[in-house]
Write a protein that holds these residues in place. Structure first.
Motif, PDB file in Angstrom:
ATOM      1  N   PHE A  10       0.826  -1.205   0.000  1.00  0.00           N
ATOM      2  CA  PHE A  10       0.000   0.000   0.000  1.00  0.00           C
ATOM      3  C   PHE A  10       0.863   1.260   0.000  1.00  0.00           C
ATOM      4  O   PHE A  10       0.651   2.171  -0.796  1.00  0.00           O
ATOM      5  CB  PHE A  10      -0.925  -0.017   1.224  1.00  0.00           C
ATOM      6  N   TYR A  11       1.858   1.299   0.880  1.00  0.00           N
ATOM      7  CA  TYR A  11       2.697   2.496   0.976  1.00  0.00           C
ATOM      8  C   TYR A  11       3.614   2.659  -0.240  1.00  0.00           C
ATOM      9  O   TYR A  11       3.900   3.784  -0.653  1.00  0.00           O
ATOM     10  CB  TYR A  11       3.499   2.495   2.268  1.00  0.00           C
ATOM     11  N   VAL A  12       4.055   1.562  -0.820  1.00  0.00           N
ATOM     12  CA  VAL A  12       4.840   1.655  -2.050  1.00  0.00           C
ATOM     13  C   VAL A  12       3.971   2.190  -3.182  1.00  0.00           C
ATOM     14  O   VAL A  12       4.423   3.020  -3.983  1.00  0.00           O
ATOM     15  CB  VAL A  12       5.460   0.290  -2.407  1.00  0.00           C
ATOM     16  N   GLY A  13       2.734   1.762  -3.257  1.00  0.00           N
ATOM     17  CA  GLY A  13       1.818   2.285  -4.266  1.00  0.00           C
ATOM     18  C   GLY A  13       1.557   3.766  -4.096  1.00  0.00           C
ATOM     19  O   GLY A  13       1.517   4.523  -5.073  1.00  0.00           O
ATOM     20  N   LEU A  14       1.398   4.209  -2.861  1.00  0.00           N
ATOM     21  CA  LEU A  14       1.218   5.644  -2.615  1.00  0.00           C
ATOM     22  C   LEU A  14       2.470   6.441  -2.947  1.00  0.00           C
ATOM     23  O   LEU A  14       2.384   7.571  -3.449  1.00  0.00           O
ATOM     24  CB  LEU A  14       0.812   5.882  -1.165  1.00  0.00           C
ATOM     25  N   LEU A  15       3.639   5.863  -2.675  1.00  0.00           N
ATOM     26  CA  LEU A  15       4.889   6.539  -3.004  1.00  0.00           C
ATOM     27  C   LEU A  15       5.044   6.698  -4.507  1.00  0.00           C
ATOM     28  O   LEU A  15       5.402   7.780  -4.993  1.00  0.00           O
ATOM     29  CB  LEU A  15       6.073   5.760  -2.420  1.00  0.00           C
TER      30      LEU A  15
END
Length: 95
Positions: free
Chosen positions: A12-17
């Motif tokens: 999730f956080y990699v996608g947001l980054l």
């Protein structure tokens, strides 16, 4: 269970980054949003598997995510037809 949730939140956080870094191209933004939806689906599926065998809500979530993806692709196609590329800087919102 903790390791699977860690993988889901990491996705999730990699996608947001990637969504925040690749904001110039609409196609890369749509792909990163689909990756975020996929990570949310992964976490939801892991959570529902620990609660029991009630996967009906996951099918509803997949249906809505497919509709969201189709809507994003139609916006991308209309943007490319009108402006020739998928750069956000190539068109003005004030005309």
């Amino acid at each position: 269970m903790l390791m699977h949730e860690f993988y889901g939140f990491f996705m999730f956080y990699v996608g947001l980054l990637v969504f925040s870094l690749k904001r110039k191209h609409l196609l890369l933004m749509l792909l990163s949003l689909e990756f975020v939806v996929l990570s949310v689906y992964y976490v939801l599926f892991i959570y529902l598997s620990y609660l029991g065998n009630d996967y009906f809500f996951s099918m509803i979530f997949l249906t809505f995510s497919v509709c969201e993806g189709v809507l994003g692709l139609s916006i991308l196609v209309s943007l490319i037809r009108t402006h020739g590329n998928d750069y956000f800087q190539s068109f003005s919102l004030l005309w």
